[in-house]
Scaffold this motif. Structure first.
Motif, PDB file in Angstrom:
ATOM      1  N   LYS A  40       0.803  -1.223   0.000  1.00 49.53           N
ATOM      2  CA  LYS A  40       0.000   0.000   0.000  1.00 49.53           C
ATOM      3  C   LYS A  40       0.834   1.270   0.000  1.00 49.53           C
ATOM      4  O   LYS A  40       0.291   2.366   0.154  1.00 49.53           O
ATOM      5  CB  LYS A  40      -0.931   0.001   1.201  1.00 49.53           C
ATOM      6  CG  LYS A  40      -1.936  -1.123   1.134  1.00 49.53           C
ATOM      7  CD  LYS A  40      -3.099  -0.867   2.023  1.00 49.53           C
ATOM      8  CE  LYS A  40      -4.049  -2.021   1.898  1.00 49.53           C
ATOM      9  NZ  LYS A  40      -5.415  -1.655   1.852  1.00 49.53           N
ATOM     10  N   GLU A  41       2.146   1.137  -0.148  1.00 53.48           N
ATOM     11  CA  GLU A  41       2.989   2.323  -0.144  1.00 53.48           C
ATOM     12  C   GLU A  41       4.280   2.056  -0.899  1.00 53.48           C
ATOM     13  O   GLU A  41       4.596   0.924  -1.259  1.00 53.48           O
ATOM     14  CB  GLU A  41       3.295   2.795   1.280  1.00 53.48           C
ATOM     15  CG  GLU A  41       4.108   1.799   2.087  1.00 53.48           C
ATOM     16  CD  GLU A  41       4.244   2.169   3.554  1.00 53.48           C
ATOM     17  OE1 GLU A  41       3.389   2.903   4.089  1.00 53.48           O
ATOM     18  OE2 GLU A  41       5.198   1.704   4.173  1.00 53.48           O
ATOM     19  N   ASP A  69       1.909  18.295   7.534  1.00 54.87           N
ATOM     20  CA  ASP A  69       1.239  17.680   8.672  1.00 54.87           C
ATOM     21  C   ASP A  69       2.319  16.995   9.492  1.00 54.87           C
ATOM     22  O   ASP A  69       2.730  15.871   9.175  1.00 54.87           O
ATOM     23  CB  ASP A  69       0.181  16.691   8.189  1.00 54.87           C
ATOM     24  CG  ASP A  69      -0.566  16.016   9.332  1.00 54.87           C
ATOM     25  OD1 ASP A  69      -0.419  16.463  10.490  1.00 54.87           O
ATOM     26  OD2 ASP A  69      -1.286  15.038   9.076  1.00 54.87           O
ATOM     27  N   SER A  72       5.240  15.233   7.661  1.00 55.35           N
ATOM     28  CA  SER A  72       4.794  14.853   6.320  1.00 55.35           C
ATOM     29  C   SER A  72       4.523  16.074   5.452  1.00 55.35           C
ATOM     30  O   SER A  72       4.035  17.102   5.931  1.00 55.35           O
ATOM     31  CB  SER A  72       3.504  14.032   6.395  1.00 55.35           C
ATOM     32  OG  SER A  72       3.709  12.843   7.117  1.00 55.35           O
ATOM     33  N   ILE A  74       2.313  16.931   1.969  1.00 53.44           N
ATOM     34  CA  ILE A  74       1.221  16.348   1.195  1.00 53.44           C
ATOM     35  C   ILE A  74       0.995  17.201  -0.046  1.00 53.44           C
ATOM     36  O   ILE A  74       0.830  18.426   0.052  1.00 53.44           O
ATOM     37  CB  ILE A  74      -0.068  16.268   2.032  1.00 53.44           C
ATOM     38  CG1 ILE A  74       0.200  15.482   3.322  1.00 53.44           C
ATOM     39  CG2 ILE A  74      -1.200  15.638   1.218  1.00 53.44           C
ATOM     40  CD1 ILE A  74      -0.838  15.671   4.401  1.00 53.44           C
ATOM     41  N   GLY A  77      -2.940  14.978  -2.303  1.00 51.85           N
ATOM     42  CA  GLY A  77      -3.325  13.692  -1.731  1.00 51.85           C
ATOM     43  C   GLY A  77      -2.226  12.654  -1.663  1.00 51.85           C
ATOM     44  O   GLY A  77      -2.446  11.544  -1.203  1.00 51.85           O
ATOM     45  N   LYS A  79       1.185  11.654   0.117  1.00 53.34           N
ATOM     46  CA  LYS A  79       1.838  11.989   1.384  1.00 53.34           C
ATOM     47  C   LYS A  79       3.256  11.418   1.432  1.00 53.34           C
ATOM     48  O   LYS A  79       3.455  10.218   1.250  1.00 53.34           O
ATOM     49  CB  LYS A  79       1.001  11.427   2.533  1.00 53.34           C
ATOM     50  CG  LYS A  79       1.469  11.799   3.904  1.00 53.34           C
ATOM     51  CD  LYS A  79       0.468  11.261   4.927  1.00 53.34           C
ATOM     52  CE  LYS A  79       0.766  11.709   6.322  1.00 53.34           C
ATOM     53  NZ  LYS A  79      -0.233  11.204   7.268  1.00 53.34           N
ATOM     54  N   THR A  81       6.374  10.977   3.955  1.00 54.39           N
ATOM     55  CA  THR A  81       6.679  10.997   5.384  1.00 54.39           C
ATOM     56  C   THR A  81       8.067  10.413   5.633  1.00 54.39           C
ATOM     57  O   THR A  81       8.294   9.228   5.354  1.00 54.39           O
ATOM     58  CB  THR A  81       5.649  10.178   6.180  1.00 54.39           C
ATOM     59  OG1 THR A  81       4.333  10.653   5.869  1.00 54.39           O
ATOM     60  CG2 THR A  81       5.891  10.281   7.674  1.00 54.39           C
ATOM     61  N   GLU A 125       2.641   7.577   0.114  1.00 49.28           N
ATOM     62  CA  GLU A 125       1.364   6.881   0.062  1.00 49.28           C
ATOM     63  C   GLU A 125       0.269   7.835  -0.395  1.00 49.28           C
ATOM     64  O   GLU A 125       0.362   9.047  -0.187  1.00 49.28           O
ATOM     65  CB  GLU A 125       1.027   6.245   1.398  1.00 49.28           C
ATOM     66  CG  GLU A 125       1.021   7.206   2.558  1.00 49.28           C
ATOM     67  CD  GLU A 125       0.941   6.517   3.920  1.00 49.28           C
ATOM     68  OE1 GLU A 125       0.376   5.397   4.003  1.00 49.28           O
ATOM     69  OE2 GLU A 125       1.444   7.080   4.882  1.00 49.28           O
ATOM     70  N   VAL A 126      -0.741   7.274  -1.002  1.00 48.86           N
ATOM     71  CA  VAL A 126      -1.893   8.061  -1.438  1.00 48.86           C
ATOM     72  C   VAL A 126      -2.915   8.044  -0.322  1.00 48.86           C
ATOM     73  O   VAL A 126      -3.268   6.977   0.190  1.00 48.86           O
ATOM     74  CB  VAL A 126      -2.484   7.485  -2.753  1.00 48.86           C
ATOM     75  CG1 VAL A 126      -3.734   8.273  -3.144  1.00 48.86           C
ATOM     76  CG2 VAL A 126      -1.459   7.491  -3.849  1.00 48.86           C
ATOM     77  N   GLU A 127      -3.339   9.225   0.057  1.00 48.19           N
ATOM     78  CA  GLU A 127      -4.315   9.313   1.152  1.00 48.19           C
ATOM     79  C   GLU A 127      -5.706   8.941   0.690  1.00 48.19           C
ATOM     80  O   GLU A 127      -6.069   9.082  -0.446  1.00 48.19           O
ATOM     81  CB  GLU A 127      -4.341  10.740   1.720  1.00 48.19           C
ATOM     82  CG  GLU A 127      -3.050  11.101   2.421  1.00 48.19           C
ATOM     83  CD  GLU A 127      -3.206  12.366   3.238  1.00 48.19           C
ATOM     84  OE1 GLU A 127      -3.587  13.406   2.669  1.00 48.19           O
ATOM     85  OE2 GLU A 127      -2.930  12.289   4.435  1.00 48.19           O
TER      86      GLU A 127
END
Length: 127
Positions: A40-41, A69, A72, A74, A77, A79, A81, A125-127
């Motif tokens: 997922k990332e 954030d 992170s 962004i 969308g 992200k 980190t 990663e996509v939020e």
């Protein structure tokens, strides 16, 4: 111009390439970037070989205004980190356009590594 060779390891799902020659700096001997694909990332890993004491700042450039954030950054969308607790510094600069002979406003997301650090690792990663 030197060619960039991307090596891919199917077993670890890792793509790696070396691009220090893109900077032409004698105090930068090696910059190796790896992307590790996970379910997922995506993990980005940069490893540096520089003359001792050389400060290192990771810079990511975008035309779109990033938000911050914690550690992170962004962008639309997506992200980024860092593994280490490094707060990004956002700068607005005029840069040469890739499509004309003019300049354009871009946003720089800078992560300055702690003194002596030679590795930057972050998840994307996509939020």
């Amino acid at each position: 111009r030197d060619r960039v060779v991307i090596e891919y390891d199917e077993a670890t799902k890792t793509a790696t390439y070396e691009f220090a020659n893109a900077y032409g700096l004698d105090y930068v001997r090696k910059i190796e970037r790896s992307f590790v694909l996970e379910e997922k990332e995506l993990t980005l890993i940069d490893e540096f070989d520089v003359i001792e004491g050389t400060p290192i700042t990771e810079r990511f450039v975008t035309r779109d205004l990033p938000t911050v954030d914690g550690t992170s950054a962004i962008i639309l969308g997506v992200k980024l980190t860092p593994k280490d607790n490094i707060i990004p510094d956002i700068k607005v600069v005029d840069a040469p356009s890739h499509t004309s002979d003019k300049t354009e406003k871009v946003y720089c997301i800078d992560y300055t590594l702690p003194k002596g650090a030679v590795r930057f690792e972050a998840t994307i990663e996509v939020e």
